[in-house]
Design a protein around this motif. Sequence first.
Motif, mmCIF file in Angstrom:
data_model
loop_
_atom_site.group_PDB
_atom_site.id
_atom_site.type_symbol
_atom_site.label_atom_id
_atom_site.label_comp_id
_atom_site.label_asym_id
_atom_site.label_seq_id
_atom_site.Cartn_x
_atom_site.Cartn_y
_atom_site.Cartn_z
ATOM 1 N N ASP A 30 0.983 -1.119 -0.111
ATOM 2 C CA ASP A 30 -0.217 -0.350 -0.210
ATOM 3 C C ASP A 30 0.864 1.591 0.398
ATOM 4 O OD1 ASP A 30 -1.707 2.024 0.488
ATOM 5 O OD2 ASP A 30 -2.694 1.269 1.826
ATOM 6 N N THR A 31 1.298 2.031 -1.862
ATOM 7 C CA THR A 31 1.846 3.129 -1.177
ATOM 8 C C THR A 31 1.044 4.632 -1.472
ATOM 9 O OG1 THR A 31 1.125 3.794 -3.863
ATOM 10 C CG2 THR A 31 3.121 1.815 -2.842
ATOM 11 N N GLY A 32 -0.459 4.521 -1.233
ATOM 12 C CA GLY A 32 -0.838 5.527 -1.363
ATOM 13 C C GLY A 32 -1.355 6.499 -2.394
ATOM 14 N N THR A 33 -0.688 5.955 -3.425
ATOM 15 C CA THR A 33 -1.001 6.402 -3.787
ATOM 16 C C THR A 33 -1.182 5.339 -5.756
ATOM 17 O OG1 THR A 33 1.585 5.513 -5.231
ATOM 18 C CG2 THR A 33 1.588 7.444 -4.181
ATOM 19 N N THR A 34 -1.631 4.403 -5.356
ATOM 20 C CA THR A 34 -2.558 3.682 -6.246
ATOM 21 C C THR A 34 -3.838 2.954 -5.715
ATOM 22 O OG1 THR A 34 -0.886 1.879 -5.997
ATOM 23 C CG2 THR A 34 -0.659 2.956 -7.089
ATOM 24 N N LEU A 35 -4.298 2.311 -6.677
ATOM 25 C CA LEU A 35 -5.338 1.438 -5.531
ATOM 26 C C LEU A 35 -5.059 -0.133 -5.265
ATOM 27 C CD1 LEU A 35 -8.241 2.574 -8.734
ATOM 28 C CD2 LEU A 35 -8.389 3.596 -6.195
ATOM 29 N N PHE A 36 -5.910 -0.317 -4.890
ATOM 30 C CA PHE A 36 -5.851 -2.171 -3.816
ATOM 31 C C PHE A 36 -5.669 -2.462 -5.377
ATOM 32 C CE2 PHE A 36 -6.414 -5.668 -2.191
ATOM 33 C CZ PHE A 36 -5.770 -5.668 -1.280
ATOM 34 N N TRP A 37 -5.169 -3.911 -4.969
ATOM 35 C CA TRP A 37 -5.136 -4.587 -6.809
ATOM 36 C C TRP A 37 -6.632 -5.889 -6.528
ATOM 37 C CZ3 TRP A 37 -3.235 -4.226 -10.911
ATOM 38 C CH2 TRP A 37 -3.252 -6.287 -12.563
ATOM 39 N N PRO A 38 -7.376 -5.133 -7.456
ATOM 40 C CA PRO A 38 -9.076 -6.155 -7.158
ATOM 41 C C PRO A 38 -8.983 -7.550 -7.733
ATOM 42 C CG PRO A 38 -8.550 -5.031 -9.548
ATOM 43 C CD PRO A 38 -7.779 -4.818 -8.588
ATOM 44 N N VAL A 39 -8.444 -7.601 -7.185
ATOM 45 C CA VAL A 39 -7.802 -10.086 -7.885
ATOM 46 C C VAL A 39 -7.374 -9.937 -7.175
ATOM 47 C CG1 VAL A 39 -7.974 -11.481 -9.308
ATOM 48 C CG2 VAL A 39 -9.058 -9.549 -10.128
ATOM 49 N N ALA A 40 -7.378 -11.857 -6.042
ATOM 50 C CA ALA A 40 -6.358 -12.413 -5.017
ATOM 51 C C ALA A 40 -5.409 -12.994 -6.651
ATOM 52 C CB ALA A 40 -7.587 -13.367 -4.823
ATOM 53 N N GLN A 41 -4.558 -13.110 -6.382
ATOM 54 C CA GLN A 41 -3.386 -13.774 -7.472
ATOM 55 C C GLN A 41 -3.888 -14.632 -6.978
ATOM 56 O OE1 GLN A 41 -1.364 -11.764 -8.925
ATOM 57 N NE2 GLN A 41 -0.924 -13.875 -9.463
ATOM 58 N N THR A 42 -3.561 -15.287 -7.641
ATOM 59 C CA THR A 42 -3.103 -17.351 -8.265
ATOM 60 C C THR A 42 -2.123 -17.325 -9.697
ATOM 61 O OG1 THR A 42 -4.584 -17.090 -9.866
ATOM 62 C CG2 THR A 42 -5.662 -17.554 -7.929
ATOM 63 N N PRO A 43 -1.943 -18.594 -9.367
ATOM 64 C CA PRO A 43 -0.792 -18.965 -10.149
ATOM 65 C C PRO A 43 -0.910 -18.913 -11.762
ATOM 66 C CG PRO A 43 -0.910 -20.750 -8.760
ATOM 67 C CD PRO A 43 -2.178 -20.021 -8.339
ATOM 68 N N HIS A 44 -2.261 -18.141 -11.736
ATOM 69 C CA HIS A 44 -3.167 -17.892 -13.314
ATOM 70 C C HIS A 44 -3.116 -17.091 -13.937
ATOM 71 C CE1 HIS A 44 -2.870 -23.005 -12.893
ATOM 72 N NE2 HIS A 44 -3.259 -22.843 -11.939
ATOM 73 N N ASN A 45 -3.415 -16.032 -12.866
ATOM 74 C CA ASN A 45 -3.569 -14.653 -13.005
ATOM 75 C C ASN A 45 -3.467 -14.190 -14.614
ATOM 76 O OD1 ASN A 45 -5.363 -14.680 -10.575
ATOM 77 N ND2 ASN A 45 -4.698 -12.750 -10.139
ATOM 78 N N TYR A 46 -3.641 -13.412 -14.592
ATOM 79 C CA TYR A 46 -3.172 -12.319 -16.156
ATOM 80 C C TYR A 46 -3.898 -11.388 -16.315
ATOM 81 C CZ TYR A 46 -4.439 -15.671 -19.806
ATOM 82 O OH TYR A 46 -5.991 -15.912 -20.526
ATOM 83 N N ILE A 47 -3.239 -10.525 -16.774
ATOM 84 C CA ILE A 47 -4.437 -9.529 -17.807
ATOM 85 C C ILE A 47 -4.207 -9.915 -19.615
ATOM 86 C CG2 ILE A 47 -3.646 -6.820 -18.189
ATOM 87 C CD1 ILE A 47 -2.454 -6.814 -15.638
ATOM 88 N N SER A 48 -5.185 -9.790 -19.379
ATOM 89 C CA SER A 48 -5.732 -10.053 -21.487
ATOM 90 C C SER A 48 -5.768 -9.080 -21.603
ATOM 91 C CB SER A 48 -6.824 -11.027 -20.993
ATOM 92 O OG SER A 48 -7.831 -10.328 -20.678
ATOM 93 N N ALA A 49 -6.501 -7.980 -21.105
ATOM 94 C CA ALA A 49 -6.840 -6.255 -22.256
ATOM 95 C C ALA A 49 -6.680 -5.631 -22.021
ATOM 96 C CB ALA A 49 -7.957 -7.029 -22.780
ATOM 97 N N TYR A 50 -6.475 -4.137 -22.482
ATOM 98 C CA TYR A 50 -6.314 -2.823 -21.342
ATOM 99 C C TYR A 50 -7.124 -2.506 -22.231
ATOM 100 C CZ TYR A 50 -1.973 -4.253 -19.383
ATOM 101 O OH TYR A 50 -0.370 -4.972 -18.682
ATOM 102 N N TYR A 51 -7.741 -0.871 -22.044
ATOM 103 C CA TYR A 51 -8.069 -0.342 -22.106
ATOM 104 C C TYR A 51 -8.068 0.090 -23.626
ATOM 105 C CZ TYR A 51 -10.721 4.838 -22.535
ATOM 106 O OH TYR A 51 -11.378 5.742 -22.611
ATOM 107 N N GLY A 52 -8.870 0.735 -24.835
ATOM 108 C CA GLY A 52 -8.451 1.407 -25.534
ATOM 109 C C GLY A 52 -8.176 0.521 -26.473
ATOM 110 N N ASP A 53 -7.882 -1.175 -26.580
ATOM 111 C CA ASP A 53 -6.755 -2.042 -26.845
ATOM 112 C C ASP A 53 -7.455 -2.334 -28.698
ATOM 113 O OD1 ASP A 53 -9.537 -3.302 -26.442
ATOM 114 O OD2 ASP A 53 -8.294 -5.670 -26.257
ATOM 115 N N GLY A 54 -8.342 -1.141 -29.224
ATOM 116 C CA GLY A 54 -8.761 -1.462 -30.411
ATOM 117 C C GLY A 54 -9.832 -1.851 -30.953
#
Length: 158
Positions: A30-54
């Motif tokens: 908790d750095t106070g400058t970012t939001l809390f990461w919204p998903v519990a970490q698992t061995p299979h988590n990954y980001i599949s898409a970002y805002y404005g990806d076409g």
Amino acid sequence: VVSNTTTTKNPVPQTVVVGAKPYSKADNTDTGTTLFWPVAQTPHNYISAYYGDGRNHKATVDICAPNGTPIYAAEDGVVTYVGWESGYGYYCIIEHAGELSTLYSHCSTIAVTKGQKVSRGDHIAAVGITGRASAYHLHFEIRVNGVAIDGRSYLGLD
């Protein structure tokens, strides 16, 4: 026209992880400058898409995780919406201080009610595949004045 082929190495199935952050309620820095990461970490988590990806995609990030993985409130706030919509499936919205709100969709279950006060890191829902989704994930939107933004900097992803 292909007349001849040679296999030099057999393909190896693998998951390509893009931008995954190993944060959970138990180990979030908790750095106070970012939001809390919204998903519990698992061995299979990954980001599949970002805002404005076409694709006119409105999520700040889509975070893939197994069905039922806990979803956490990104910041203190008040739940202003809990319900269903064909695209989002089961989802909720939390309003935070100022003009900021966060939306959590494709949930398998919602653990909060409209009007409920939540704290940063509280369990609010679970990852699912409801609505228009092709895999289990959290569609996480960061909004300013109700408009989805590219909020990667709020998550420390810039």
